[in-house]
Design a protein around this motif. Structure first.
Motif, PDB file in Angstrom:
ATOM      1  N   SER A  11       0.823  -1.207   0.000  1.00  0.00           N
ATOM      2  CA  SER A  11       0.000   0.000   0.000  1.00  0.00           C
ATOM      3  C   SER A  11       0.862   1.264   0.000  1.00  0.00           C
ATOM      4  O   SER A  11       0.613   2.195  -0.762  1.00  0.00           O
ATOM      5  N   LEU A  12       1.881   1.282   0.828  1.00  0.00           N
ATOM      6  CA  LEU A  12       2.754   2.448   0.937  1.00  0.00           C
ATOM      7  C   LEU A  12       3.621   2.646  -0.299  1.00  0.00           C
ATOM      8  O   LEU A  12       3.788   3.764  -0.785  1.00  0.00           O
ATOM      9  N   ALA A  13       4.156   1.555  -0.823  1.00  0.00           N
ATOM     10  CA  ALA A  13       5.136   1.637  -1.910  1.00  0.00           C
ATOM     11  C   ALA A  13       4.557   1.377  -3.292  1.00  0.00           C
ATOM     12  O   ALA A  13       5.305   1.325  -4.263  1.00  0.00           O
ATOM     13  N   ARG A  18       4.705  -6.908  -7.262  1.00  0.00           N
ATOM     14  CA  ARG A  18       6.151  -6.785  -7.467  1.00  0.00           C
ATOM     15  C   ARG A  18       6.879  -7.708  -6.507  1.00  0.00           C
ATOM     16  O   ARG A  18       6.454  -7.908  -5.367  1.00  0.00           O
ATOM     17  N   SER A  19       8.003  -8.218  -6.958  1.00  0.00           N
ATOM     18  CA  SER A  19       8.804  -9.104  -6.102  1.00  0.00           C
ATOM     19  C   SER A  19       9.510  -8.274  -5.025  1.00  0.00           C
ATOM     20  O   SER A  19       9.711  -7.065  -5.171  1.00  0.00           O
ATOM     21  N   THR A  20       9.885  -8.957  -3.963  1.00  0.00           N
ATOM     22  CA  THR A  20      10.638  -8.303  -2.893  1.00  0.00           C
ATOM     23  C   THR A  20      11.935  -7.734  -3.445  1.00  0.00           C
ATOM     24  O   THR A  20      12.345  -6.629  -3.078  1.00  0.00           O
ATOM     25  N   ARG A  21      12.559  -8.465  -4.349  1.00  0.00           N
ATOM     26  CA  ARG A  21      13.809  -8.002  -4.956  1.00  0.00           C
ATOM     27  C   ARG A  21      13.579  -6.690  -5.707  1.00  0.00           C
ATOM     28  O   ARG A  21      14.374  -5.747  -5.583  1.00  0.00           O
ATOM     29  N   HIS A  22      12.513  -6.616  -6.491  1.00  0.00           N
ATOM     30  CA  HIS A  22      12.207  -5.402  -7.243  1.00  0.00           C
ATOM     31  C   HIS A  22      12.006  -4.216  -6.286  1.00  0.00           C
ATOM     32  O   HIS A  22      12.519  -3.122  -6.526  1.00  0.00           O
ATOM     33  N   ILE A  23      11.292  -4.456  -5.209  1.00  0.00           N
ATOM     34  CA  ILE A  23      11.038  -3.397  -4.222  1.00  0.00           C
ATOM     35  C   ILE A  23      12.344  -2.936  -3.589  1.00  0.00           C
ATOM     36  O   ILE A  23      12.600  -1.742  -3.457  1.00  0.00           O
ATOM     37  N   LEU A  24      13.200  -3.890  -3.211  1.00  0.00           N
ATOM     38  CA  LEU A  24      14.476  -3.537  -2.575  1.00  0.00           C
ATOM     39  C   LEU A  24      15.408  -2.806  -3.534  1.00  0.00           C
ATOM     40  O   LEU A  24      16.109  -1.864  -3.122  1.00  0.00           O
ATOM     41  N   TRP A  91       8.704   3.924  -9.394  1.00  0.00           N
ATOM     42  CA  TRP A  91       9.512   2.764  -9.771  1.00  0.00           C
ATOM     43  C   TRP A  91       8.663   1.491  -9.793  1.00  0.00           C
ATOM     44  O   TRP A  91       8.809   0.651 -10.671  1.00  0.00           O
ATOM     45  N   ASN A  92       7.789   1.350  -8.818  1.00  0.00           N
ATOM     46  CA  ASN A  92       6.971   0.150  -8.700  1.00  0.00           C
ATOM     47  C   ASN A  92       5.748   0.144  -9.608  1.00  0.00           C
ATOM     48  O   ASN A  92       5.064  -0.874  -9.707  1.00  0.00           O
TER      49      ASN A  92
END
Length: 184
Positions: A11-13, A18-24, A91-92
């Motif tokens: 919700s925030l991002a 999206r994968s955790t890797r993409h978020i990081l 980005w996301n």
């Protein structure tokens, strides 16, 4: 518990799907760009309290509307955090031309931040030029980001207001000190 954390992050991002890797990676890129901008500005900022600095110019007359230094230290961190989160949300977002344009404008805003802060009040002409460019670029970013992710655009509104206020301060400094600046 873990699902509720992921839901909060999504919700925030703006990271659903999206994968955790993409978020990081996105967090690293956006936070890194903001931190690099702040670090460059800090490294290249002119010394303001150094009495040993030689200058042929008179001391700059500060505007009466300039907020105290403590106000700046309270304002910049939340503005940088909002810029970081806004960039991360873009980005996301799903890939598109609008997303690419928004990310490009976001990156240019970071570069202009670094230049504007590094120039400092001793280089008013360059600082005013950079501040005006930053305001225009931030406005273009908001316009483009709104098409990609409206909350990301809304997060940058306080930054745009602050840069507008900073432009007024820089212009006032420049105008007040224009007669003191001479060529040697």
């Amino acid at each position: 518990m873990q699902a509720s954390v992921r839901e909060a992050v999504d919700s925030l991002a703006n990271s659903r799907g999206r994968s955790t890797r993409h978020i990081l990676v996105g967090l690293g890129l956006t936070a890194g760009a903001v931190l690099a901008s702040a670090a460059i500005a800090r490294i290249y900022a002119p010394a303001t309290d150094n009495p040993e600095v030689y200058s042929d110019y008179e001391e700059l007359e500060e505007p009466s509307s300039k907020p105290p230094r403590a106000v700046f230290s309270l304002i910049w961190p939340p503005l940088f955090m909002a810029l970081t989160l806004s960039g991360l949300r873009i980005w996301n977002a799903p890939k598109s031309a609008a997303r690419t344009q928004a990310l490009t404008l976001w990156g240019v805003v970071q570069g202009l931040n670094a230049v504007w802060m590094a120039l400092g009040p001793r280089r008013l002409g360059g600082q005013l030029t950079t501040a005006v460019a930053s305001l225009g670029t931030a406005g273009a970013y908001v316009w483009r980001a709104r098409r990609v992710d409206p909350p990301a655009a809304n997060m940058v509104a306080p930054y745009v207001g602050w840069i507008g206020f900073a432009n007024v301060l820089s212009e006032e400094l420049w105008r007040r000190n224009a007669t003191a600046a001479t060529l040697h």
